[in-house]
Design an enzyme around this catalytic site. Structure first.
Site, short mmCIF file in Angstrom:
data_model
loop_
_atom_site.label_atom_id
_atom_site.label_comp_id
_atom_site.label_asym_id
_atom_site.label_seq_id
_atom_site.Cartn_x
_atom_site.Cartn_y
_atom_site.Cartn_z
N ASP A 29 31.53 50.80 40.88
CA ASP A 29 32.57 49.74 41.04
C ASP A 29 33.56 49.87 39.97
OD1 ASP A 29 32.20 46.46 42.31
OD2 ASP A 29 33.82 46.85 40.51
N ILE A 30 34.81 49.80 40.52
CA ILE A 30 36.14 49.88 39.65
C ILE A 30 36.12 48.90 38.24
CG2 ILE A 30 37.67 48.48 40.61
CD1 ILE A 30 39.66 50.81 40.74
N GLN A 92 33.60 36.71 48.47
CA GLN A 92 33.77 37.96 48.68
C GLN A 92 35.29 38.30 48.75
OE1 GLN A 92 32.47 38.83 52.81
NE2 GLN A 92 33.21 40.95 52.65
N HIS A 98 29.53 45.04 51.51
CA HIS A 98 29.21 45.98 50.50
C HIS A 98 27.98 45.34 49.56
CE1 HIS A 98 32.54 43.52 49.43
NE2 HIS A 98 32.11 43.45 48.28
N HIS A 100 26.52 44.97 46.09
CA HIS A 100 26.63 45.26 44.53
C HIS A 100 25.15 45.75 44.15
CE1 HIS A 100 30.57 43.31 43.86
NE2 HIS A 100 30.18 42.64 44.88
#
Ligand code: 5GP
Ligand code: ZN
Length: 112
Positions: A29-30, A92, A98, A100
């Site tokens: 994750d960024i 979301q 996705h 996590h």
């Protein structure tokens, strides 16, 4: 289609990938919320959880199992958390399913 995660799947936007097979991609994750925080996504565009149908059951199981395997590989054997946010009230922000995977710190409950 203008989808951020489809672009990551296609390699048009860079991501730190940690896993890929014919159906899934996993990447860090960024904006990590824990020392381990990565996302597991299907390569096929599915906007949100409520778009899954009968024929997606095997894919959903594969996603869950892969998340668990990768969590172990990332050193999360003492515990980790899987989260899938669905739609606006679920928090979301990216419209491509996705999961996590969060780990390597104490996680609390209830979430916000
Ligand atoms: P959501 O809020 O939809 O459940 O989670 C979306 C997640 O995608 C967020 O945790 C956010 O940090 C991550 N994210 C958003 N844009 C990018 C990006 O361009 N690259 C990566 N690796 N993660 C992203
Ligand atoms: Zn997509």
């Amino acid at each position: 289609m203008d989808c951020l995660f489809c672009k990551i799947v296609a390699g048009e936007i860079p991501a730190r990938k940690l896993y890929e097979d014919d159906q899934l991609v996993a990447f860090h994750d960024i904006g990590p919320q824990a020392p381990v925080h990565f996302l597991v996504i299907p390569k096929r565009h599915i906007a949100t959880l409520t778009d899954l149908d009968e024929t997606d059951k095997a894919l959903a199981g594969h996603l869950l199992y892969t998340a668990q395997q990768l969590a172990s590989e990332q050193g999360c054997d003492e515990g980790f958390r899987l989260v899938m946010n669905c739609n606006e009230l679920g928090g979301q922000t990216v419209g491509h399913i996705h999961m996590h995977v969060l780990g390597q710190r104490q996680l609390h409950w209830p979430p916000g």
